[in-house]
Design a protein around this motif. Structure first.
Motif, PDB file in Angstrom:
ATOM      1  N   ARG A  96      60.330  67.094  38.912  1.00 15.09           N
ATOM      2  CA  ARG A  96      58.611  66.701  39.012  1.00 15.09           C
ATOM      3  C   ARG A  96      59.228  65.198  38.275  1.00 15.09           C
ATOM      4  O   ARG A  96      58.318  64.642  37.962  1.00 15.09           O
ATOM      5  CB  ARG A  96      59.097  67.457  36.985  1.00 15.09           C
ATOM      6  N   LYS A 131      57.325  63.727  41.241  1.00 16.16           N
ATOM      7  CA  LYS A 131      56.307  63.837  41.387  1.00 16.16           C
ATOM      8  C   LYS A 131      55.879  63.088  40.725  1.00 16.16           C
ATOM      9  O   LYS A 131      54.402  62.623  41.175  1.00 16.16           O
ATOM     10  CB  LYS A 131      56.047  65.699  41.269  1.00 16.16           C
ATOM     11  N   ALA A 132      56.290  62.799  40.163  1.00 16.23           N
ATOM     12  CA  ALA A 132      55.739  61.632  38.921  1.00 16.23           C
ATOM     13  C   ALA A 132      55.724  60.120  39.908  1.00 16.23           C
ATOM     14  O   ALA A 132      54.445  59.308  39.767  1.00 16.23           O
ATOM     15  CB  ALA A 132      56.465  61.317  37.411  1.00 16.23           C
ATOM     16  N   GLY A 137      52.655  59.583  41.970  1.00 12.69           N
ATOM     17  CA  GLY A 137      51.792  59.528  41.295  1.00 12.69           C
ATOM     18  C   GLY A 137      51.278  61.032  40.423  1.00 12.69           C
ATOM     19  O   GLY A 137      49.855  60.939  39.636  1.00 12.69           O
ATOM     20  N   ASN A 138      51.983  62.117  40.990  1.00 11.85           N
ATOM     21  CA  ASN A 138      51.097  63.505  40.266  1.00 11.85           C
ATOM     22  C   ASN A 138      52.661  63.437  38.731  1.00 11.85           C
ATOM     23  O   ASN A 138      53.366  64.243  38.948  1.00 11.85           O
ATOM     24  CB  ASN A 138      51.543  64.071  40.791  1.00 11.85           C
ATOM     25  N   GLY A 174      51.460  65.303  36.617  1.00  4.81           N
ATOM     26  CA  GLY A 174      51.428  67.077  35.734  1.00  4.81           C
ATOM     27  C   GLY A 174      50.960  66.614  34.516  1.00  4.81           C
ATOM     28  O   GLY A 174      50.323  66.306  34.278  1.00  4.81           O
ATOM     29  N   ASP A 175      51.259  67.764  34.027  1.00  2.00           N
ATOM     30  CA  ASP A 175      51.135  68.667  32.295  1.00  2.00           C
ATOM     31  C   ASP A 175      51.585  67.481  32.050  1.00  2.00           C
ATOM     32  O   ASP A 175      52.991  67.275  31.299  1.00  2.00           O
ATOM     33  CB  ASP A 175      50.825  70.049  31.979  1.00  2.00           C
TER      34      ASP A 175
END
Length: 106
Positions: A29, A32-33, A36-37, A39-40
């Motif tokens: 996670r 992914k951050a 740029g993502n 997420g929730d």
């Protein structure tokens, strides 16, 4: 894209998770951050945000954004300790802000 920086408190929390699979999922996670993502995620007040993961007990990782290029990870926890975890993360964010105000090079 974001630069993701982990505080010592966050690194201790993440490294201290006993379940290797959970630790790995949370690290994915964070990667992914960095791409740029986010997420929730949602704001929880005082410029503090949480990344939410809906597996296991409901994991959250707390962070502040500085500009558009930095995610500073402060702490984490699960749904059952959320209130306490948010208060701890807010206190750490304030402490870091105070340090930065005293020494802008921090």
């Amino acid at each position: 894209m974001y630069s993701v920086i982990e505080t010592e408190a966050f690194a201790r929390w993440l490294g201290g998770l006993k379940d290797r699979t959970t630790r790995m999922r949370l690290q994915v996670r964070l990667r992914k951050a960095a791409l740029g993502n986010l997420g929730d995620h949602k704001g929880v007040g005082d410029n503090l945000w949480e990344m939410r993961e809906s597996f296991g007990p409901g994991w959250c990782m707390y962070y502040v954004m500085q500009g558009t290029t930095l995610v500073l990870m402060l702490g984490g926890g699960e749904k059952s300790t959320q209130e306490r975890d948010i208060e701890r993360a807010k206190a750490l964010a304030l402490e870091l802000q105070n340090e930065q105000n005293q020494d802008p090079a921090v």
